[in-house]
Design a protein around this motif. Structure first.
Motif, PDB file in Angstrom:
ATOM      1  N   LEU A  50       0.768  -0.968  -0.437  1.00 19.59           N
ATOM      2  CA  LEU A  50      -0.407   0.001  -0.316  1.00 19.59           C
ATOM      3  C   LEU A  50       1.225   1.071   0.106  1.00 19.59           C
ATOM      4  CD1 LEU A  50      -2.867   0.903  -0.102  1.00 19.59           C
ATOM      5  CD2 LEU A  50      -2.711   0.880   2.375  1.00 19.59           C
ATOM      6  N   SER A  51       1.863   0.988   0.426  1.00 19.36           N
ATOM      7  CA  SER A  51       3.008   2.185   0.634  1.00 19.36           C
ATOM      8  C   SER A  51       3.238   2.091  -0.428  1.00 19.36           C
ATOM      9  CB  SER A  51       3.059   2.421   2.609  1.00 19.36           C
ATOM     10  OG  SER A  51       4.779   0.833   2.374  1.00 19.36           O
ATOM     11  N   ASP A  52       3.842   1.631  -1.182  1.00 23.76           N
ATOM     12  CA  ASP A  52       4.873   1.198  -2.249  1.00 23.76           C
ATOM     13  C   ASP A  52       4.878   2.076  -3.428  1.00 23.76           C
ATOM     14  OD1 ASP A  52       7.026   0.984  -3.332  1.00 23.76           O
ATOM     15  OD2 ASP A  52       7.660  -1.145  -2.798  1.00 23.76           O
ATOM     16  N   PRO A  53       4.963   3.455  -4.055  1.00 22.38           N
ATOM     17  CA  PRO A  53       4.139   3.774  -5.255  1.00 22.38           C
ATOM     18  C   PRO A  53       4.564   2.536  -6.187  1.00 22.38           C
ATOM     19  CG  PRO A  53       6.249   5.362  -4.995  1.00 22.38           C
ATOM     20  CD  PRO A  53       5.769   3.509  -3.869  1.00 22.38           C
ATOM     21  N   ARG A  54       5.643   1.954  -6.758  1.00 20.54           N
ATOM     22  CA  ARG A  54       5.452   1.183  -7.402  1.00 20.54           C
ATOM     23  C   ARG A  54       4.651   0.243  -8.619  1.00 20.54           C
ATOM     24  NH1 ARG A  54      11.110  -1.736  -5.236  1.00 20.54           N
ATOM     25  NH2 ARG A  54       9.485  -2.141  -4.257  1.00 20.54           N
TER      26      ARG A  54
END
Length: 172
Positions: A50-54
């Motif tokens: 959820l926090s990873d923009p990849r």
């Protein structure tokens, strides 16, 4: 690959959660043998997603998620082993600290007596100058007017003699 806005990403992660949670949980349980830790690992993987923009490929999502679970479990197991080793060392330290002052002074007395009995006397001199006074081999050699090799040989002989003396059981 998908570059998604936050709401779309949340929806994708919810969908992935519904599709793959059971497999991820089973893998974690298989590796960790602990229900609560297994659930935590799976939830941590999704929180990280959820926090990873990849971007993530839908076709490789299952393999990716299972790999993430496996690595988190392995890290947790490694950390657990490290904690167990630290706890074991702490216990050993407590046991060592529990030696009484009397036991320590008796051992020190025995060692001092053994040093006093060293023969030839040059062995006693060399071991005291090296360990008590902190002199190097070359400093002792200059002081006694012998070679460093001679100092080394006498020191080795003295240490062997002390080891033998300390190995010998004491009779009350």
């Amino acid at each position: 690959m998908y570059y998604l806005c936050m709401n779309e990403r949340k929806e994708l992660i919810q969908q992935l959660f519904r599709q793959h949670y059971r497999q991820m949980y089973r893998l974690a349980i298989l590796l960790l043998h602990d229900d609560a830790e297994s659930k935590d690992v799976v939830h941590d993987v999704f929180a990280q997603l959820l926090s990873d923009p990849r971007p993530m490929r839908e076709e490789s999502a299952q393999a990716f998620l299972l790999t993430c679970v496996r690595y988190r479990c392995l890290n947790l197991m490694r950390n657990r082993q490290i904690q167990e080793r630290i706890q074991h060392l702490y216990q050993l330290d407590l046991e060592t600290a529990a030696l009484s002052e009397q036991q320590l002074s008796e051992e020190a007395e025995g060692l001092a007596d053994a040093v006093g009995l060293l023969q030839p006397p040059v062995c006693r001199t060399i071991i005291l100058r090296h360990f008590r006074d902190g002199l190097t081999f070359s400093e002792i050699a200059r002081e006694l007017q012998v070679s460093e090799t001679t100092v080394y040989k006498h020191l080795r002989r003295a240490l062997e003699s002390l080891r033998e003396h300390l190995k010998t059981p004491k009779h009350p």
